[in-house]
Design an enzyme around this catalytic site. Structure first.
Site, PDB file in Angstrom:
ATOM      1  N   ASP A   5       0.811  -1.225   0.000  1.00 23.92           N
ATOM      2  CA  ASP A   5       0.000   0.000   0.000  1.00 23.92           C
ATOM      3  C   ASP A   5       0.840   1.269   0.000  1.00 23.92           C
ATOM      4  O   ASP A   5       0.424   2.297   0.541  1.00 23.92           O
ATOM      5  CB  ASP A   5      -0.957   0.037   1.217  1.00 23.92           C
ATOM      6  CG  ASP A   5      -1.803  -1.198   1.329  1.00 23.92           C
ATOM      7  OD1 ASP A   5      -2.264  -1.666   0.288  1.00 23.92           O
ATOM      8  OD2 ASP A   5      -1.974  -1.703   2.460  1.00 23.92           O
ATOM      9  N   LYS A  28       2.087   2.265  -5.038  1.00 25.76           N
ATOM     10  CA  LYS A  28       2.764   1.780  -6.253  1.00 25.76           C
ATOM     11  C   LYS A  28       1.941   2.074  -7.509  1.00 25.76           C
ATOM     12  O   LYS A  28       2.489   2.377  -8.547  1.00 25.76           O
ATOM     13  CB  LYS A  28       2.991   0.261  -6.164  1.00 25.76           C
ATOM     14  CG  LYS A  28       4.000  -0.144  -5.104  1.00 25.76           C
ATOM     15  CD  LYS A  28       4.183  -1.641  -5.063  1.00 25.76           C
ATOM     16  CE  LYS A  28       2.971  -2.380  -4.525  1.00 25.76           C
ATOM     17  NZ  LYS A  28       2.678  -2.159  -3.101  1.00 25.76           N
ATOM     18  N   GLY A  58      -4.314  -4.251  -4.483  1.00 19.34           N
ATOM     19  CA  GLY A  58      -5.319  -3.298  -4.917  1.00 19.34           C
ATOM     20  C   GLY A  58      -4.622  -1.998  -5.226  1.00 19.34           C
ATOM     21  O   GLY A  58      -4.059  -1.378  -4.339  1.00 19.34           O
ATOM     22  N   HIS A  59      -4.581  -1.632  -6.482  1.00 22.16           N
ATOM     23  CA  HIS A  59      -3.901  -0.402  -6.861  1.00 22.16           C
ATOM     24  C   HIS A  59      -4.928   0.660  -7.206  1.00 22.16           C
ATOM     25  O   HIS A  59      -5.708   0.482  -8.131  1.00 22.16           O
ATOM     26  CB  HIS A  59      -2.987  -0.638  -8.061  1.00 22.16           C
ATOM     27  CG  HIS A  59      -1.804  -1.490  -7.724  1.00 22.16           C
ATOM     28  ND1 HIS A  59      -0.976  -2.018  -8.659  1.00 22.16           N
ATOM     29  CD2 HIS A  59      -1.321  -1.878  -6.529  1.00 22.16           C
ATOM     30  CE1 HIS A  59      -0.019  -2.710  -8.055  1.00 22.16           C
ATOM     31  NE2 HIS A  59      -0.214  -2.649  -6.754  1.00 22.16           N
ATOM     32  N   GLN A  99       2.046  -5.864  -3.148  1.00 27.83           N
ATOM     33  CA  GLN A  99       2.420  -5.930  -1.719  1.00 27.83           C
ATOM     34  C   GLN A  99       3.775  -5.234  -1.504  1.00 27.83           C
ATOM     35  O   GLN A  99       4.110  -4.359  -2.277  1.00 27.83           O
ATOM     36  CB  GLN A  99       2.439  -7.366  -1.201  1.00 27.83           C
ATOM     37  CG  GLN A  99       1.080  -8.035  -1.124  1.00 27.83           C
ATOM     38  CD  GLN A  99       0.651  -8.687  -2.420  1.00 27.83           C
ATOM     39  OE1 GLN A  99       1.414  -9.383  -3.058  1.00 27.83           O
ATOM     40  NE2 GLN A  99      -0.577  -8.467  -2.819  1.00 27.83           N
TER      41      GLN A  99
HETATM   42  P1  IMP Z   1      -2.743 -12.690   1.780  1.00 25.76           P
HETATM   43  O1  IMP Z   1      -1.773 -12.145   0.780  1.00 25.76           O
HETATM   44  O2  IMP Z   1      -4.185 -12.418   1.431  1.00 25.76           O
HETATM   45  O3  IMP Z   1      -2.482 -14.136   2.099  1.00 25.76           O
HETATM   46  O4  IMP Z   1      -2.506 -11.897   3.167  1.00 25.76           O
HETATM   47  C1  IMP Z   1      -1.311 -12.043   3.907  1.00 25.76           C
HETATM   48  C2  IMP Z   1      -0.897 -10.727   4.534  1.00 25.76           C
HETATM   49  O5  IMP Z   1      -0.499  -9.826   3.509  1.00 25.76           O
HETATM   50  C3  IMP Z   1      -2.000 -10.018   5.310  1.00 25.76           C
HETATM   51  O6  IMP Z   1      -1.430  -9.314   6.396  1.00 25.76           O
HETATM   52  C4  IMP Z   1      -2.548  -9.025   4.307  1.00 25.76           C
HETATM   53  O7  IMP Z   1      -3.165  -7.920   4.927  1.00 25.76           O
HETATM   54  C5  IMP Z   1      -1.270  -8.628   3.588  1.00 25.76           C
HETATM   55  N1  IMP Z   1      -1.510  -8.152   2.230  1.00 25.76           N
HETATM   56  C6  IMP Z   1      -1.834  -8.887   1.158  1.00 25.76           C
HETATM   57  N2  IMP Z   1      -1.967  -8.091   0.074  1.00 25.76           N
HETATM   58  C7  IMP Z   1      -1.710  -6.850   0.473  1.00 25.76           C
HETATM   59  C8  IMP Z   1      -1.648  -5.586  -0.208  1.00 25.76           C
HETATM   60  O8  IMP Z   1      -1.842  -5.463  -1.419  1.00 25.76           O
HETATM   61  N3  IMP Z   1      -1.330  -4.515   0.579  1.00 25.76           N
HETATM   62  C9  IMP Z   1      -1.060  -4.628   1.882  1.00 25.76           C
HETATM   63  N4  IMP Z   1      -1.097  -5.778   2.562  1.00 25.76           N
HETATM   64  C10 IMP Z   1      -1.416  -6.881   1.851  1.00 25.76           C
END
Ligand code: IMP
Length: 431
Positions: free
Chosen positions: A13, A16, A40-41, A225
């Site tokens: 977040d 990017k 999510g961009h 991420q």
């Molecule tokens: P997962 O990727 O859904 O398995 O989540 C694993 C961890 O990564 C959790 O703490 C999510 O909140 C975090 N996470 C996954 N995608 C994002 C993102 O795009 N931005 C921020 N945190 C993310």
């Protein structure tokens, strides 16, 4: 000719989407290489907000090729919804604009069911996943039972793999997770529809990228991420399930390391994190609320409020080293307007010792106390500033000090969500 990777240098977040969108002007191809629709961009173009989860941000530019690499896990339902939504907005009118790797793995409904059920069962110890099935899909990939896009295209292979998976997953869902089981026919029918809708987009994207690069095309690799959520190098187990470091570009696209010339790390001027896990500079109090409000810190994918804290140089230095970051794009500097003092975390203190390097131990990370250096704040709103020299002196000092502490040049400062709210100091495609 240059190819550039853009990756998150914090916990995701970092903004990017905006930076990728800006640099897409210089690229011919934009490639996603890891993650899935957990990302999510948010892009703001001409005042219009678009949130993309799976399709590379280049989709908003009519003549850019968008590639979903083999390292991405693809939920076909979400992908098709995104294509439809983009078309409805007048983007993405030419189907040849999108190419999906044959080797990308599919997210199946049982992955989502398992992801969500496990989180429920974990209770207090939950990871706070996005519930999109990302982890279970990557687990299947590594366990060599995953279903790839190419497998979906071959009916016989698909049936066989689906049958085997459904049998196994249903036992797990019912007996261990106490969840409802899934029906083979229903799932087979819906995925057969996706197959026909996706077929024309599928290709060997590694070959495609090789051919295009040989023809002199410039590529932008778009990370999702952030480095501190990397499955190997992040705050394990509070991480995502892919390699978010720049090295992930190679395994996630089938492109060799010598083709990546610049690596831009995106970092907020402060820090945020969604989901659980250690966050040493987290602010529990009114200043955290101010950052959340002023920075509109709510997840683009899940809408969850983000935890807010001060800039953590230990984490960003870790990201710089892990990914070989050549330049930093600093986002949301405008959000810091109004704070009297702005702390920068330069090290951690644990058990009476000062820790300079990002610890692998979850215990140390959970109990690490930030060592802060205090910087002077400023009052002037920054959203109209377009030149570095027009920033208040304290804001300039803050940026320069961050540069020193993380030992990396800041090549861009963002002062608002709009494309024009950007101070560009160096373009990585022109170096
Ligand atoms: P997962 O990727 O859904 O398995 O989540 C694993 C961890 O990564 C959790 O703490 C999510 O909140 C975090 N996470 C996954 N995608 C994002 C993102 O795009 N931005 C921020 N945190 C993310």
């Amino acid at each position: 000719m240059a190819n550039v990777a853009i990756i998150g240098a914090q916990w995701g977040d970092e903004g990017k989407g905006k930076i990728v969108d800006l640099f897409t002007d210089d690229a011919d191809i934009v490639v996603r290489f890891q993650g899935g629709n957990n990302a999510g961009h948010t892009l703001v173009v001409d005042g219009k907000k678009t949130v993309l989860h799976l399709i590379p941000s280049g989709a908003l530019h009519p003549n850019k090729l968008c590639v979903i690499g083999n390292g991405v896990v693809v939920d076909p339902e979400v992908l098709l919804e995104e294509i439809t939504a983009l078309k409805r907005q007048g983007h993405f009118m030419d189907d040849a604009q999108l190419r999906i790797s044959e080797e990308a793995h599919l997210i199946m409904p049982y992955h989502k069911a398992i992801d969500q059920a496990r989180e429920r069962l974990r209770g207090e110890g939950m990871i706070g996943t996005t519930g999109r099935g990302i982890g279970p899909a990557y687990e299947d990939k590594v366990a060599r039972v995953g279903i790839r896009v190419i497998d979906l295209l071959e009916e016989e292979t698909f049936q066989e793999k689906l049958q085997r998976n459904i049998e196994e997953k249903n036992i797990y869902l019912k007996a261990i997770l106490k969840e409802k089981t899934l029906d083979f026919n229903k799932l087979h029918d819906s995925y057969s529809v996706y197959r026909e809708k996706l077929r024309s987009y599928v290709t060997d994207t590694s070959l495609l990228l090789d051919r295009e690069m040989r023809a002199g095309k410039q590529v932008l690799f778009e990370g999702a991420q952030g480095t501190l959520l990397d499955v190997d190098h992040g705050t394990y187990p509070f991480v995502t399930s892919s390699n978010t470091v720049a090295g992930g570009v190679c395994s996630g696209t089938g492109v060799g390391p010598r083709h990546i010339h610049q690596i831009i790390g995106i970092s907020k001027a402060y820090a945020t994190r969604v989901g659980s896990g250690p966050f040493p500079t987290e602010i529990h109090g009114p200043e955290g609320e101010t950052l959340k409000r002023e920075g509109f810190e709510f997840g683009a994918t899940t809408g969850r409020p983000r935890r807010c804290g001060w800039f953590d140089a230990v984490g960003v230095r870790h990201a710089v080293r892990m990914s070989g970051i050549t330049g930093i794009a600093l986002t949301k500097l405008d959000v810091l307007t109004g704070f009297k003092k702005i702390p920068i975390c330069t090290a951690y203190r644990y058990d009476g010792k000062v820790v300079h390097d990002f610890p692998a131990s979850l215990k140390i990370m959970q109990h690490a106390q930030p060592v802060y250096e205090q910087m002077e704040g400023w009052d002037k709103p920054l959203d109209d500033v377009r030149k570095f020299s027009d920033l208040p002196a304290q804001a300039q000092k803050y940026v320069r000090r961050l540069e020193e502490i993380v030992e990396t040049e800041i090549i861009l400062v963002s002062v608002g969500p709009g494309r024009d709210q950007t101070i560009l100091l160096k373009n990585p495609f022109h170096t």
